[in-house]
Design an enzyme around this catalytic site. Structure first.
Site, mmCIF file in Angstrom:
data_model
loop_
_atom_site.group_PDB
_atom_site.id
_atom_site.type_symbol
_atom_site.label_atom_id
_atom_site.label_comp_id
_atom_site.label_asym_id
_atom_site.label_seq_id
_atom_site.Cartn_x
_atom_site.Cartn_y
_atom_site.Cartn_z
ATOM 1 N N GLY A 12 -40.734 63.957 44.164
ATOM 2 C CA GLY A 12 -41.186 62.624 43.728
ATOM 3 C C GLY A 12 -40.181 61.991 42.772
ATOM 4 O O GLY A 12 -40.548 61.303 41.821
ATOM 5 N N GLY A 15 -39.886 57.985 41.727
ATOM 6 C CA GLY A 15 -40.978 57.281 41.050
ATOM 7 C C GLY A 15 -40.587 56.854 39.642
ATOM 8 O O GLY A 15 -39.431 57.007 39.222
ATOM 9 N N GLN A 16 -41.574 56.336 38.903
ATOM 10 C CA GLN A 16 -41.281 55.803 37.560
ATOM 11 C C GLN A 16 -40.647 56.863 36.668
ATOM 12 O O GLN A 16 -39.628 56.624 36.023
ATOM 13 C CB GLN A 16 -42.568 55.261 36.902
ATOM 14 C CG GLN A 16 -42.292 54.544 35.581
ATOM 15 C CD GLN A 16 -43.542 54.231 34.772
ATOM 16 O OE1 GLN A 16 -44.654 54.653 35.122
ATOM 17 N NE2 GLN A 16 -43.376 53.513 33.689
ATOM 18 N N ILE A 57 -44.628 66.435 50.128
ATOM 19 C CA ILE A 57 -45.129 67.668 49.498
ATOM 20 C C ILE A 57 -46.216 68.337 50.346
ATOM 21 O O ILE A 57 -46.478 69.534 50.213
ATOM 22 C CB ILE A 57 -45.630 67.404 48.053
ATOM 23 C CG1 ILE A 57 -45.718 68.728 47.279
ATOM 24 C CG2 ILE A 57 -46.946 66.642 48.053
ATOM 25 C CD1 ILE A 57 -46.048 68.580 45.829
ATOM 26 N N TYR A 146 -58.526 60.168 40.249
ATOM 27 C CA TYR A 146 -57.260 60.625 39.648
ATOM 28 C C TYR A 146 -57.549 61.673 38.565
ATOM 29 O O TYR A 146 -56.923 62.735 38.533
ATOM 30 C CB TYR A 146 -56.556 59.407 39.054
ATOM 31 C CG TYR A 146 -55.266 59.691 38.320
ATOM 32 C CD1 TYR A 146 -54.146 60.192 38.985
ATOM 33 C CD2 TYR A 146 -55.148 59.401 36.955
ATOM 34 C CE1 TYR A 146 -52.949 60.402 38.312
ATOM 35 C CE2 TYR A 146 -53.954 59.602 36.285
ATOM 36 C CZ TYR A 146 -52.858 60.111 36.961
ATOM 37 O OH TYR A 146 -51.667 60.320 36.291
ATOM 38 N N ILE A 176 -46.976 55.502 30.503
ATOM 39 C CA ILE A 176 -45.544 55.467 30.206
ATOM 40 C C ILE A 176 -45.001 54.054 30.405
ATOM 41 O O ILE A 176 -45.227 53.427 31.450
ATOM 42 C CB ILE A 176 -44.771 56.466 31.101
ATOM 43 C CG1 ILE A 176 -45.364 57.886 30.953
ATOM 44 C CG2 ILE A 176 -43.286 56.450 30.762
ATOM 45 C CD1 ILE A 176 -45.369 58.444 29.540
HETATM 46 P P1 NAD Z 1 -45.033 57.210 40.579
HETATM 47 O O1 NAD Z 1 -46.174 56.696 41.370
HETATM 48 O O2 NAD Z 1 -44.049 56.234 40.042
HETATM 49 O O3 NAD Z 1 -44.239 58.291 41.413
HETATM 50 C C1 NAD Z 1 -44.918 59.264 42.151
HETATM 51 C C2 NAD Z 1 -44.004 59.696 43.246
HETATM 52 O O4 NAD Z 1 -44.732 60.569 44.107
HETATM 53 C C3 NAD Z 1 -43.483 58.531 44.096
HETATM 54 O O5 NAD Z 1 -42.087 58.554 44.114
HETATM 55 C C4 NAD Z 1 -44.068 58.823 45.482
HETATM 56 O O6 NAD Z 1 -43.160 58.485 46.514
HETATM 57 C C5 NAD Z 1 -44.266 60.332 45.403
HETATM 58 N N1 NAD Z 1 -45.215 60.820 46.397
HETATM 59 C C6 NAD Z 1 -46.399 60.305 46.777
HETATM 60 N N2 NAD Z 1 -46.906 61.018 47.794
HETATM 61 C C7 NAD Z 1 -46.025 62.017 48.050
HETATM 62 C C8 NAD Z 1 -45.970 63.062 48.983
HETATM 63 N N3 NAD Z 1 -46.940 63.228 49.911
HETATM 64 N N4 NAD Z 1 -44.918 63.908 48.947
HETATM 65 C C9 NAD Z 1 -43.930 63.742 48.043
HETATM 66 N N5 NAD Z 1 -43.911 62.760 47.135
HETATM 67 C C10 NAD Z 1 -44.956 61.898 47.160
HETATM 68 O O7 NAD Z 1 -45.618 58.116 39.426
HETATM 69 P P2 NAD Z 1 -44.974 58.567 38.049
HETATM 70 O O8 NAD Z 1 -45.445 57.608 37.040
HETATM 71 O O9 NAD Z 1 -43.539 58.827 38.197
HETATM 72 O O10 NAD Z 1 -45.802 59.911 37.831
HETATM 73 C C11 NAD Z 1 -45.230 61.191 37.908
HETATM 74 C C12 NAD Z 1 -46.255 62.174 37.367
HETATM 75 O O11 NAD Z 1 -46.561 61.858 36.008
HETATM 76 C C13 NAD Z 1 -47.588 62.168 38.108
HETATM 77 O O12 NAD Z 1 -48.101 63.486 38.151
HETATM 78 C C14 NAD Z 1 -48.484 61.332 37.210
HETATM 79 O O13 NAD Z 1 -49.825 61.691 37.359
HETATM 80 C C15 NAD Z 1 -47.952 61.716 35.857
HETATM 81 N N6 NAD Z 1 -48.249 60.717 34.829
HETATM 82 C C16 NAD Z 1 -47.641 59.490 34.869
HETATM 83 C C17 NAD Z 1 -47.933 58.576 33.875
HETATM 84 C C18 NAD Z 1 -47.288 57.205 33.842
HETATM 85 O O14 NAD Z 1 -47.732 56.355 33.077
HETATM 86 N N7 NAD Z 1 -46.243 56.979 34.631
HETATM 87 C C19 NAD Z 1 -48.832 58.896 32.867
HETATM 88 C C20 NAD Z 1 -49.467 60.134 32.878
HETATM 89 C C21 NAD Z 1 -49.135 61.050 33.862
HETATM 90 C C1 AKB Z 2 -52.256 55.730 35.223
HETATM 91 O O1 AKB Z 2 -52.584 54.718 34.580
HETATM 92 O O2 AKB Z 2 -52.829 56.126 36.247
HETATM 93 C C2 AKB Z 2 -51.120 56.545 34.674
HETATM 94 C C3 AKB Z 2 -51.646 57.596 33.752
HETATM 95 C C4 AKB Z 2 -51.978 57.242 32.379
HETATM 96 O O3 AKB Z 2 -51.819 58.705 34.154
HETATM 97 N N1 AKB Z 2 -50.179 55.680 34.045
#
Ligand code: NAD
Ligand code: AKB
Length: 323
Positions: A12, A15-16, A57, A146, A176
């Site tokens: 992944g 992603g962000q 995945i 979620y 984030i």
């Molecule tokens: P995002 O949505 O930007 O990226 C998630 C990535 O997962 C994407 O690149 C998507 O293509 C990939 N993905 C989706 N389905 C998939 C699959 N079947 N196989 C492989 N890849 C797949 O999310 P993010 O913000 O980068 O989050 C990364 C992790 O951090 C996640 O576990 C999320 O729960 C956690 N998280 C993020 C935040 C936030 O604010 N960004 C906050 C808390 C937790």
């Molecule tokens: C969401 O809002 O789903 C994420 C997180 C806080 O896990 N940015």
């Protein structure tokens, strides 16, 4: 003692978080030691030089092939469906966040991996948790799909550590905020969108109420938290997959007013949608004492520093539209 991280797989990576974690890991561990994988889209910013593969995945054989081919010993699993998208498609959220992760844990045992790191989220909390300084140890009854998948992920990771000794680690990230890659469909996306819209259009309509307070964190601190936890000495850890990590908390109104201080012509209003319900079920702030005590967690950015840096970076990124 922790086993070393030598060859690291980031699932992944576009992603962000992955789009900024991957280059940071490549800088630290060497470009060829970090294998980035993307799913459906290659975009997501510059990941730095180094191997890049497509990976779903859910495809366990393909995941095993990449682990084998690159002699992977450590995995950052960032593949996930976030909170807002998870409510639109709960089955997909369960598949990717739970089944996808479970298969990875099975491969972790099969390939005797040294480390699996997976972010959890403030999404694990539900309305019964104290809103201020939500404790690390508390009742976890989230009301979003979620959140259900994130609690399950924490429990699975802890189970694989306790039962099989697989070194799985994770932290409960706040929302984030970042300038490189837009967030992928969460509830805290308003805290990023507001910066883009302030610069592009001079106006933002927030999808959460003005008084909505949530824990938030700037990306450099997020990257630091993930790498610091991954590198922590295993013997120092009492927790494994469920560390609260805090940085800052403020209302959506405070954030808009902070941006207005820097861009005086910025205007904003608030029209809550269905994401408000998810935001209301999450705490305002978290107590992160175990992360501070067990692996020295300490954030660097506050709201002032984050807002200034976001606006500077986005003005460059968005080019001539920036005022
Ligand atoms: P995002 O949505 O930007 O990226 C998630 C990535 O997962 C994407 O690149 C998507 O293509 C990939 N993905 C989706 N389905 C998939 C699959 N079947 N196989 C492989 N890849 C797949 O999310 P993010 O913000 O980068 O989050 C990364 C992790 O951090 C996640 O576990 C999320 O729960 C956690 N998280 C993020 C935040 C936030 O604010 N960004 C906050 C808390 C937790
Ligand atoms: C969401 O809002 O789903 C994420 C997180 C806080 O896990 N940015």
């Amino acid at each position: 003692m922790s086993r070393r991280m030598n060859n690291i797989l980031v699932i992944g990576a576009t992603g962000q978080i992955g789009s900024e974690l991957t280059p940071a890991l490549r800088e630290k561990y060497g470009q060829d030691s970090v294998i980035a994988t993307y799913y459906t889209t290659k975009s997501g910013g510059d990941l730095g030089e180094g191997p890049l593969e497509e990976l779903d995945i859910m495809d366990k054989k393909a995941t095993a092939r990449i682990i084998d081919q690159y002699d992977i010993d450590s995995v950052f699993n960032l593949a996930a469906i976030l909170s807002a998208k998870g409510e639109e498609n709960p089955a997909e959220a369960f598949r990717v966040n739970v089944i996808g992760f479970f298969q990875l844990l099975q491969l972790g045992l099969k390939f005797d991996l040294n480390r699996i790191i997976i972010p959890s989220s403030i999404g694990v909390f539900g309305p019964e948790v104290p809103s201020e300084n939500a404790p690390n140890e508390t009742v976890l009854r989230p009301t979003s799909m979620y959140g259900v998948t994130k609690v399950t992920g924490e429990l699975l990771g802890n189970y694989y550590y306790n039962k099989f000794g697989l070194d799985v680690r994770g932290l409960r990230l706040p929302g984030i905020v970042s300038s490189k890659t837009l967030p992928g469909g969460g509830t805290t996306d308003y805290a990023v969108e507001v910066f883009y819209e302030a610069i592009r259009k001079g106006h933002y309509t927030s999808f959460v109420r003005e008084d909505t307070t949530l824990p938030l964190m700037y990306m450099p601190d997020c990257i630091k938290s993930l790498i610091d936890l991954a590198e922590a000495d295993l013997e120092a850890l009492d927790h494994h997959c469920d560390f609260n990590v805090s940085s800052m908390s403020f209302t959506a109104g405070d954030l808009a007013r902070k941006i207005e201080e820097i861009i005086p012509e910025f205007t904003y209003d608030f029209q809550p949608d269905e994401r408000q319900e998810i935001a209301d079920s999450w705490p305002n702030s978290m107590d992160d004492t175990p992360a501070r005590e067990e692996w020295g967690w300490e954030p660097s950015y506050d709201l002032d520093a984050m807002a200034k840096d976001m606006i500077e970076k986005l003005k460059v990124k968005l080019g001539e539209n920036a005022s």
